[in-house]
Design an enzyme around this catalytic site. Structure first.
Site, PDB file in Angstrom:
ATOM      1  N   LYS A  73       0.735  -1.434   0.067  1.00  0.00           N
ATOM      2  CA  LYS A  73      -0.207   0.080   0.292  1.00  0.00           C
ATOM      3  C   LYS A  73       1.132   0.964  -0.128  1.00  0.00           C
ATOM      4  O   LYS A  73       2.196   1.711   0.605  1.00  0.00           O
ATOM      5  CB  LYS A  73      -0.887   0.481   1.074  1.00  0.00           C
ATOM      6  CG  LYS A  73      -1.737   1.344   1.036  1.00  0.00           C
ATOM      7  CD  LYS A  73      -2.376   1.009   2.375  1.00  0.00           C
ATOM      8  CE  LYS A  73      -3.765   2.183   2.458  1.00  0.00           C
ATOM      9  NZ  LYS A  73      -4.566   1.624   3.812  1.00  0.00           N
ATOM     10  N   SER A 148      -9.810   2.067   3.415  1.00  0.00           N
ATOM     11  CA  SER A 148      -8.844   2.589   1.656  1.00  0.00           C
ATOM     12  C   SER A 148      -7.767   1.960   1.089  1.00  0.00           C
ATOM     13  O   SER A 148      -7.620   2.536   0.356  1.00  0.00           O
ATOM     14  CB  SER A 148      -8.161   3.876   2.955  1.00  0.00           C
ATOM     15  OG  SER A 148      -7.340   2.630   3.791  1.00  0.00           O
ATOM     16  N   SER A 172     -10.142  -0.459   6.733  1.00  0.00           N
ATOM     17  CA  SER A 172      -9.641  -0.832   5.336  1.00  0.00           C
ATOM     18  C   SER A 172      -8.321  -1.924   4.704  1.00  0.00           C
ATOM     19  O   SER A 172      -8.301  -1.452   4.000  1.00  0.00           O
ATOM     20  CB  SER A 172      -8.333   0.836   5.312  1.00  0.00           C
ATOM     21  OG  SER A 172      -9.203   1.725   5.899  1.00  0.00           O
TER      22      SER A 172
END
Lengths: 467, 96
Positions: A73, A148, A172
């Site tokens: 990420k 997210s 997330s």
């Protein structure tokens, strides 16, 4: 493509090189570019790494993740590589060190293929707050991949890497896992070091893996977990052998009654959960509906506390030390204000403002301290449930992946996390496993919350549910 | 709770942010909505409840105080938008 670590290992045993495995993934990433999962592919460094791992395999010194291709990420630091938290304010920023979780994977022979799109500073539930565009759901490009960690979920679901890392502050990892049919684990707070993770809300944030199998989740956790000199909140508890199969003969499961009464919950999500309950009961396990009359408070408590922590954490982005600086600013204060106002996106500014408000003079006790007290109540009540039960079972998300642009109101977007923020507020570990196949063709996850540091139990129970 | 222009200006200054025109109208409304949403917490009985502040069970993990160079000066300055050989540079505070 190679969907699991086991498949990579099988290919390596059959004589394939890590370099050629990486090249296959690179081709696949190029083919599925329109998903917008990767913000950057580290072509040069990943091939270099792959070559080194190939040499180690030859000399018999390769680690447990030899040849496993990992995407990270875009809020995880990897030395010499760009990281932006999907924000313009970190324009041009390059990591000066590698975070602990990423380093531990590299030390075992994993190669890092690129950085994955996410909501800006991990603030969002649809990946739509990214400064670099939305991630498409590989199972239906008109739908979001969740957020997210949308890029991390999409990349694993689409076969663009063997596994990926995300971070979970309020869901997330688990929500996008549910939307993409992947496995997503948020470990107990403190189980994995946060060193090298760009902070959003430090008392909530946890790094965790996305995978296509429980075995892979267990192995990645095994490698990343454990104490760390760089993070004093990382637990010094010993890391057990994960997924050893041990389960009580009669498993006791609590189902939060109120989760079924949530407004807007999809009936098929409810019926799938009910089917699991019936199945467990038929096998002699104890499953009870337990009242947890706090569901209406979890998201508001989460927003008071996380926006407060974010407003403090994000004060480091000042236009002076790194990242974006407004070209027009005069003097220090204007440099701060203009750089921040131009560099941050709308949702991030909204949260900084809300967080600054709840921490401001005259409102601190009524909002911030109050939310910390509610957090205590939630933790105490959750621990009470765990005195009588081994696991809490509930849906991961109220529905399947929604349309791109389908949720416009901020509060409606915040409520997407209604089933996931609980575990971040209380610190418990939680795992989403793909379970449902909706008649609309999309998958959805079922979520298990466990006792603190009982990731082993979570994984064992998840494996039991799958069989 | 009603959010006034003055509140927006005050909070924005504390947060070192600026909102003008339409952006200001929008953030005012959004703050009002978000803060009203947070206010439901008042319904939870927290009489005699201590705030939960630390999520980690670790206490005072001490280490030896040994000096080491973890980042060089060049590395620290590397990502600065403007710098010279030794310092971060900011725009002039006073125009002559």
């Amino acid at each position: 493509m190679y969907r699991t670590i086991g498949e990579v290992k099988a290919q390596l045993s059959a004589g394939k090189t890590v370099v050629s495995i990486v090249q296959d993934y690179l081709t696949e990433i190029e083919k599925q570019k329109e998903l917008n999962a990767f913000l950057e592919v580290f072509t040069e460094s990943v091939l270099e790494q792959a070559q080194q791992v190939d040499e180690k395999i030859k000399s018999g010194t390769a680690g447990r993740l030899a040849g496993v291709v990992i995407g990270i990420k875009d809020n995880l630091c990897y030395k010499g590589h760009k990281v932006s938290a999907s924000s313009n304010i970190l324009h041009g920023f390059e990591s000066l060190f590698t975070g602990t979780a990423v380093q531990r994977l590299i030390d075992e022979g994993a190669v890092i293929i690129g950085r994955l799109n996410c909501d800006e500073f991990a603030m969002g539930s649809s990946n739509e707050t990214s400064a670099f565009g939305t991630v498409k759901n590989p199972l239906d490009p008109s739908k979001v991949a969740g957020g997210s960690s949308g890029g991390s979920a999409a990349a694993v679901a689409a076969g663009l890497c063997t596994a990926s890392l995300g971070s979970d502050t309020g869901g997330s990892i688990r929500q996008p896992a549910s939307f993409t049919g992947t496995y997503g684990l948020k470990p107990t707070y403190g189980r994995i070091s946060r060193h090298g993770l760009i902070a959003y809300a430090s008392s909530f944030d946890q790094i965790g893996p996305f995978t296509n199998s429980l075995e892979d989740t267990a192995l990645l956790l095994q490698i990343m977990a454990g104490k760390d000199a760089y993070d004093s909140t990382a637990s010094s508890r010993e890391v057990p052998a994960y997924m050893d199969g041990a389960l009580p003969s009669k498993i006791k499961v609590a189902v939060l009654k109120e989760s079924f009464e949530t407004k807007g919950i999809d009936p098929e999500v409810v019926s799938t959960t009910e089917a699991i309950i019936a199945d467990l009961r038929s096998k002699g396990h104890e499953v009870e509906l337990v009242s947890f009359p706090y569901l209406d408070y979890v998201v508001p408590a989460y927003y008071v506390l996380t926006t407060a922590e974010a407003s403090s954490n994000l004060s480091r982005f000042d236009g002076v030390h790194f990242g974006y600086r407004s070209p027009d600013a005069k003097g220090v204060e204007e440099t701060y204000k203009k750089s921040r106002s131009e560099g941050f996106g709308k949702e991030v500014k909204r949260r900084i403002m809300a967080g600054t408000f709840v921490l401001s003079h005259g409102y601190y006790d009524a909002y911030y301290t109050k939310a910390q007290k509610v957090r205590r109540v939630l933790q105490t009540k959750t621990d009470e449930i765990f005195r009588s039960y081994d696991f809490i079972l509930l849906p991961t998300t109220p529905s399947t992946a929604f349309e791109q642009g389908g949720v416009k109101d901020p509060i409606q977007m915040y409520l997407q996390d209604i089933f996931t923020v609980h575990a971040n507020l209380t610190g418990h570990p939680a795992l989403s496993i793909p379970f449902g196949n909706h008649s609309n063709g999309l998958p959805f996850g079922i979520q298990i919350i466990g006792k603190p540091f009982d990731e082993n139990g979570l994984l064992n129970f998840a494996a039991y549910l799958e069989n | 709770m009603k959010i006034t222009d003055e509140t927006v200006d005050h909070i924005a200054h504390l947060a070192r942010l600026e909102f003008e025109g339409e952006a200001k109208t929008a953030i005012k409304q959004e703050m009002e909505t978000i803060i009203s949403f947070m206010e439901v917490l008042q319904q939870v009985d927290t009489e005699n409840v201590e705030p939960l502040i630390f999520m980690s069970e670790e206490i005072n993990r001490l280490r030896d105080d040994v000096a080491e160079v973890t980042l060089t000066q060049a590395e620290v300055l590397k990502n600065a938008p403007k710098k010279d050989s030794d310092y971060f540079r900011i725009p002039k505070v006073l125009d002559k």
